[in-house]
Design an enzyme around this catalytic site. Structure first.
Site, PDB file in Angstrom:
ATOM      1  N   HIS A  17       0.856  -1.188   0.000  1.00  0.00           N
ATOM      2  CA  HIS A  17       0.000   0.000   0.000  1.00  0.00           C
ATOM      3  C   HIS A  17       0.894   1.241   0.000  1.00  0.00           C
ATOM      4  O   HIS A  17       2.124   1.140  -0.108  1.00  0.00           O
ATOM      5  CB  HIS A  17      -1.010  -0.037   1.153  1.00  0.00           C
ATOM      6  CG  HIS A  17      -0.419  -0.066   2.538  1.00  0.00           C
ATOM      7  ND1 HIS A  17       0.388   0.933   3.029  1.00  0.00           N
ATOM      8  CD2 HIS A  17      -0.521  -0.990   3.533  1.00  0.00           C
ATOM      9  CE1 HIS A  17       0.731   0.653   4.271  1.00  0.00           C
ATOM     10  NE2 HIS A  17       0.216  -0.532   4.598  1.00  0.00           N
ATOM     11  N   HIS A  20       4.094   1.397   2.264  1.00  0.00           N
ATOM     12  CA  HIS A  20       5.263   0.690   1.721  1.00  0.00           C
ATOM     13  C   HIS A  20       5.864   1.476   0.561  1.00  0.00           C
ATOM     14  O   HIS A  20       7.079   1.551   0.403  1.00  0.00           O
ATOM     15  CB  HIS A  20       4.879  -0.705   1.222  1.00  0.00           C
ATOM     16  CG  HIS A  20       4.178  -1.542   2.250  1.00  0.00           C
ATOM     17  ND1 HIS A  20       2.832  -1.792   2.196  1.00  0.00           N
ATOM     18  CD2 HIS A  20       4.631  -2.161   3.360  1.00  0.00           C
ATOM     19  CE1 HIS A  20       2.480  -2.533   3.239  1.00  0.00           C
ATOM     20  NE2 HIS A  20       3.555  -2.775   3.964  1.00  0.00           N
ATOM     21  N   CYS A 125       1.760 -10.743  20.411  1.00  0.00           N
ATOM     22  CA  CYS A 125       0.953 -10.004  19.438  1.00  0.00           C
ATOM     23  C   CYS A 125       1.165 -10.623  18.062  1.00  0.00           C
ATOM     24  O   CYS A 125       2.286 -10.653  17.553  1.00  0.00           O
ATOM     25  CB  CYS A 125       1.326  -8.516  19.414  1.00  0.00           C
ATOM     26  SG  CYS A 125       0.509  -7.653  18.047  1.00  0.00           S
ATOM     27  N   CYS A 128       2.524  -7.987  15.467  1.00  0.00           N
ATOM     28  CA  CYS A 128       3.962  -7.669  15.580  1.00  0.00           C
ATOM     29  C   CYS A 128       4.811  -8.927  15.409  1.00  0.00           C
ATOM     30  O   CYS A 128       6.017  -8.837  15.216  1.00  0.00           O
ATOM     31  CB  CYS A 128       4.292  -7.072  16.945  1.00  0.00           C
ATOM     32  SG  CYS A 128       3.513  -5.503  17.291  1.00  0.00           S
ATOM     33  N   CYS A 142      -2.136  -3.958  21.971  1.00  0.00           N
ATOM     34  CA  CYS A 142      -0.956  -3.545  21.211  1.00  0.00           C
ATOM     35  C   CYS A 142      -1.267  -2.172  20.604  1.00  0.00           C
ATOM     36  O   CYS A 142      -2.282  -2.022  19.919  1.00  0.00           O
ATOM     37  CB  CYS A 142      -0.677  -4.556  20.093  1.00  0.00           C
ATOM     38  SG  CYS A 142       0.451  -3.886  18.868  1.00  0.00           S
ATOM     39  N   HIS A 145      -1.484  -2.482  16.616  1.00  0.00           N
ATOM     40  CA  HIS A 145      -2.497  -3.296  15.946  1.00  0.00           C
ATOM     41  C   HIS A 145      -3.866  -3.218  16.610  1.00  0.00           C
ATOM     42  O   HIS A 145      -4.835  -3.768  16.075  1.00  0.00           O
ATOM     43  CB  HIS A 145      -2.009  -4.747  15.834  1.00  0.00           C
ATOM     44  CG  HIS A 145      -0.775  -4.854  14.987  1.00  0.00           C
ATOM     45  ND1 HIS A 145       0.501  -4.837  15.521  1.00  0.00           N
ATOM     46  CD2 HIS A 145      -0.620  -4.895  13.648  1.00  0.00           C
ATOM     47  CE1 HIS A 145       1.378  -4.894  14.527  1.00  0.00           C
ATOM     48  NE2 HIS A 145       0.728  -4.919  13.384  1.00  0.00           N
ATOM     49  N   LYS A 294      -3.352   4.877  11.350  1.00  0.00           N
ATOM     50  CA  LYS A 294      -2.275   4.373  10.515  1.00  0.00           C
ATOM     51  C   LYS A 294      -2.837   3.546   9.356  1.00  0.00           C
ATOM     52  O   LYS A 294      -3.698   2.694   9.574  1.00  0.00           O
ATOM     53  CB  LYS A 294      -1.353   3.487  11.366  1.00  0.00           C
ATOM     54  CG  LYS A 294      -0.176   2.960  10.581  1.00  0.00           C
ATOM     55  CD  LYS A 294       0.601   1.897  11.349  1.00  0.00           C
ATOM     56  CE  LYS A 294       1.695   1.308  10.475  1.00  0.00           C
ATOM     57  NZ  LYS A 294       2.159   0.000  10.910  1.00  0.00           N
ATOM     58  N   LYS A 297      -2.435  -2.930   6.539  1.00  0.00           N
ATOM     59  CA  LYS A 297      -3.132  -4.071   5.939  1.00  0.00           C
ATOM     60  C   LYS A 297      -4.094  -4.675   6.948  1.00  0.00           C
ATOM     61  O   LYS A 297      -5.180  -5.098   6.589  1.00  0.00           O
ATOM     62  CB  LYS A 297      -2.166  -5.199   5.556  1.00  0.00           C
ATOM     63  CG  LYS A 297      -0.828  -4.756   5.089  1.00  0.00           C
ATOM     64  CD  LYS A 297       0.092  -5.935   4.781  1.00  0.00           C
ATOM     65  CE  LYS A 297       1.486  -5.658   5.281  1.00  0.00           C
ATOM     66  NZ  LYS A 297       2.568  -6.242   4.518  1.00  0.00           N
TER      67      LYS A 297
HETATM   68  O1  ME8 Z   1       7.395  -5.089   9.381  1.00  0.00           O
HETATM   69  N1  ME8 Z   1       3.158   4.484   6.924  1.00  0.00           N
HETATM   70  O2  ME8 Z   1       6.941  -5.768   7.227  1.00  0.00           O
HETATM   71  P1  ME8 Z   1       5.685  -4.878   6.860  1.00  0.00           P
HETATM   72  C1  ME8 Z   1       4.449   4.472   6.581  1.00  0.00           C
HETATM   73  N2  ME8 Z   1       8.541  -7.818   7.481  1.00  0.00           N
HETATM   74  N3  ME8 Z   1       5.141   3.348   6.302  1.00  0.00           N
HETATM   75  C2  ME8 Z   1       4.489   2.183   6.374  1.00  0.00           C
HETATM   76  C3  ME8 Z   1       3.129   2.127   6.734  1.00  0.00           C
HETATM   77  C4  ME8 Z   1       2.448   3.349   7.007  1.00  0.00           C
HETATM   78  N4  ME8 Z   1       1.161   3.410   7.327  1.00  0.00           N
HETATM   79  N5  ME8 Z   1       2.753   0.835   6.727  1.00  0.00           N
HETATM   80  C5  ME8 Z   1       3.853   0.119   6.362  1.00  0.00           C
HETATM   81  C6  ME8 Z   1       7.591  -5.814   8.423  1.00  0.00           C
HETATM   82  N6  ME8 Z   1       4.897   0.929   6.139  1.00  0.00           N
HETATM   83  C7  ME8 Z   1       8.717  -6.816   8.458  1.00  0.00           C
HETATM   84  C8  ME8 Z   1      10.031  -6.067   8.257  1.00  0.00           C
HETATM   85  S1  ME8 Z   1      12.705  -5.967   8.036  1.00  0.00           S
HETATM   86  C9  ME8 Z   1      13.965  -6.975   8.429  1.00  0.00           C
HETATM   87  C10 ME8 Z   1      11.263  -6.920   8.345  1.00  0.00           C
HETATM   88  C11 ME8 Z   1       6.234   0.523   5.676  1.00  0.00           C
HETATM   89  O3  ME8 Z   1       5.188  -5.413   5.562  1.00  0.00           O
HETATM   90  C12 ME8 Z   1       7.322   1.000   6.615  1.00  0.00           C
HETATM   91  O4  ME8 Z   1       8.543   0.958   5.944  1.00  0.00           O
HETATM   92  O5  ME8 Z   1       4.735  -4.794   7.980  1.00  0.00           O
HETATM   93  C13 ME8 Z   1       7.279  -0.060   7.693  1.00  0.00           C
HETATM   94  O6  ME8 Z   1       8.436  -0.068   8.505  1.00  0.00           O
HETATM   95  C14 ME8 Z   1       7.155  -1.299   6.828  1.00  0.00           C
HETATM   96  O7  ME8 Z   1       6.305  -0.883   5.736  1.00  0.00           O
HETATM   97  C15 ME8 Z   1       6.564  -2.495   7.531  1.00  0.00           C
HETATM   98  O8  ME8 Z   1       6.320  -3.462   6.549  1.00  0.00           O
END
Ligand code: ME8
Length: 508
Positions: A17, A20, A125, A128, A142, A145, A294, A297
């Protein structure tokens, strides 16, 4: 030293989204900027494909985890290519090479006594994918979430993080830039005042079998965070790569604040336990919210980057992301804000400046770069403002202040638009005695546009390439070359560029 820049590897439990997309666009902008700033850079991104969340998402989709991760990982790749995000490497944690590296590290740390087996009961959680401490909860939920964590009691393997707590605190204090912006550094320093619990790094296969088996106990798989963080070194072929140490020395991670703890605490301690130096820097950004919540997903209030690109074009989306959010703070998405940025900043301010300047060159100067006469005060002001913009822009981009960098470009755009009004080239064109004055004004405008296109490149690659093609200069020679006033050869052809940013009407 080569900048080795990484994004998080994203979970493949749903397609990307706008949150990301922001991270990916920031990373790609830094990559493109480093290049024009004369610095070597290597960008890595990827997908995180193990753990509970993925199993659940695959089950909900009615497909095997293997097929599911392939499908969603490909969606991340295609979204990045649509956004002109061009990583040098894309890691998947289900790659056999990554799995081998993770198992090698676990074995080493186990043998040196940093891993032990124990009973455990804690609050888990799902969102997380980690145990939370009581202190981290708000109203027993949490905070990220908004769900109640479940009580889980089981036997597991633990990593002795506490051993390295003091070392980490000393390292953070001795290196003020290790975690930036400062608010996140302060958050971690304050978290480290309390004793650090050891990290649970396994899950029994009876509960979860979609993961990397522990090399020393086949009844367990590796905790997804322990597996995922290692992508940052497995992706550059640790430990077999001869250039690993050199590459790793330039490592800078980019994340949002949701995953600050794993990156600022678990990861440096894991590296220390492996005998490696910590990364150089952790850059932390805020959240994209929708109506103060926030974008996520799990909440479902998501905006798909593909849809915005289809409606507004890729550069407009990249511009919006970097202009609306101050790096480090939260920002809000609304369709209205997106449209306003597109129509006002891009279509009006920049698009009109570009199209009317080129139209005047076509009509009043045979479509060629005119030879300037001597400059008046107002011309010199625009020259100095253009050069000052390039210097200021470079400093702000080096400091990851993207919004402010764009503001300096837009100040110049405003100035150039006022310069046109003040000098009214269409009036000069009516009077043959003003031919040289007209040539000077048009030349000064074209050179100003050249500086603007040169600065915009890392953020808006398509529009700046179109502008450079129309003006007849190359963006490849870097930012320093753009400071050379008079780069456009008088007499060379200027093409009427296409409309850079067609206006978008509000949808009913
Ligand atoms: O945490 N605003 O993956 P993830 C800004 N797999 N950035 C956002 C966001 C938002 N509302 N939502 C997501 C994970 N992001 C793990 C990471 S790393 C070794 C493992 C972005 O798919 C932002 O970069 O939940 C956040 O840190 C990341 O997506 C989390 O992606």
């Amino acid at each position: 030293m080569t900048l080795y820049l990484t994004t998080p590897i994203f979970y493949v439990n749903a397609p990307p989204h706008l949150g990301h997309a922001y991270t990916a666009v920031v990373a790609d902008t830094v990559r493109r900027f480093a290049r024009v700033d004369g610095r070597a850079v290597f960008l890595q991104t990827g997908t995180d494909e193990h753990g509970d969340k993925i199993v659940q998402a695959a089950a909900a989709a009615g497909v095997a985890p293997r097929d599911y991760v392939d499908e969603v990982s490909a969606k991340f790749r295609s979204a990045w290519s649509l956004l002109l995000v061009e990583p040098d490497n894309f890691v998947r944690t289900t790659d056999p090479a990554h799995i081998t590296v993770v198992q090698g590290i676990l074995q080493k740390i186990y043998e040196q006594g940093d891993i032990y087996f124990s009973d455990y009961e804690g609050l888990y959680c799902q969102g997380c994918e980690r145990f939370l401490t009581e202190k981290e909860l708000s109203n027993n939920k949490c905070p990220d979430h908004l769900t109640h964590p479940e009580k889980v009691a089981e036997q597991n393997y633990f990593f002795r993080m506490g051993r390295y707590q003091q070392w980490l605190l000393d390292h953070i204090k001795a290196n003020p830039d290790f975690i930036t912006p400062t608010r996140y550094r302060n958050e971690i320093i304050s978290f480290l005042r309390d004793p650090l619990a050891d990290l649970c790094i396994s899950r029994p296969i009876s509960r979860l079998d979609w993961g990397i088996p522990l090399p020393f106990d086949q009844n367990f798989v590796t905790y997804v965070w322990f597996d995922a963080l290692i992508n940052y070194i497995s992706g550059i072929d640790y430990p077999s790569n001869r250039d690993f140490v050199q590459r790793w020395a330039g490592a800078e991670h980019l994340i949002a604040k949701d995953i600050l703890k794993p990156h600022a605490i678990f990861w440096p301690i894991m590296l220390k336990a492996m005998g490696l130096t910590p990364y150089r820097r952790l850059h932390v950004h805020g959240y994209w919210n929708v109506d103060e919540t926030k974008m996520s997903k799990s909440i479902g209030n998501v905006i798909r980057p593909e849809e915005l690109v289809a409606d507004f074009g890729v550069d407009s989306v990249r511009y919006f992301l970097l202009r609306e959010m101050s790096f480090g703070l939260d920002a809000s998405y609304s369709a209205e804000a997106m449209r306003t940025r597109h129509n006002f900043d891009l279509a009006n301010d920049l698009g009109n400046l570009f199209s009317r300047s080129l139209t005047m060159v076509k009509n009043f100067a045979n479509g060629q770069v005119p030879t300037p006469g001597s400059l008046r005060g107002e011309d010199q002001e625009l020259v100095l403002a253009s050069l000052a913009m390039l210097a200021d822009y470079r400093d702000k981009m080096r400091a990851w202040a993207f919004r402010q960098a764009l503001e300096t470009v837009w100040e110049l755009i405003g100035r150039a638009n006022r310069y046109i009004v003040a000098n009214a080239p269409w009036e000069l064109a009516k009077d043959p005695t003003q031919a040289q004055r007209l040539a000077t004004v048009l030349n000064t405008l074209l050179e100003t546009l050249r500086c603007i296109a040169g600065a915009m490149g890392p953020i808006m690659p398509e529009a700046s390439a179109k502008m450079a093609a129309a003006l007849g200069f190359s963006l490849d020679e870097g930012l320093t070359a753009q400071r050379h006033w008079g780069r456009l050869a008088p007499g060379s052809k200027v093409n009427l560029g296409e409309n850079l940013f067609p206006r978008i009407k509000a949808q009913k």
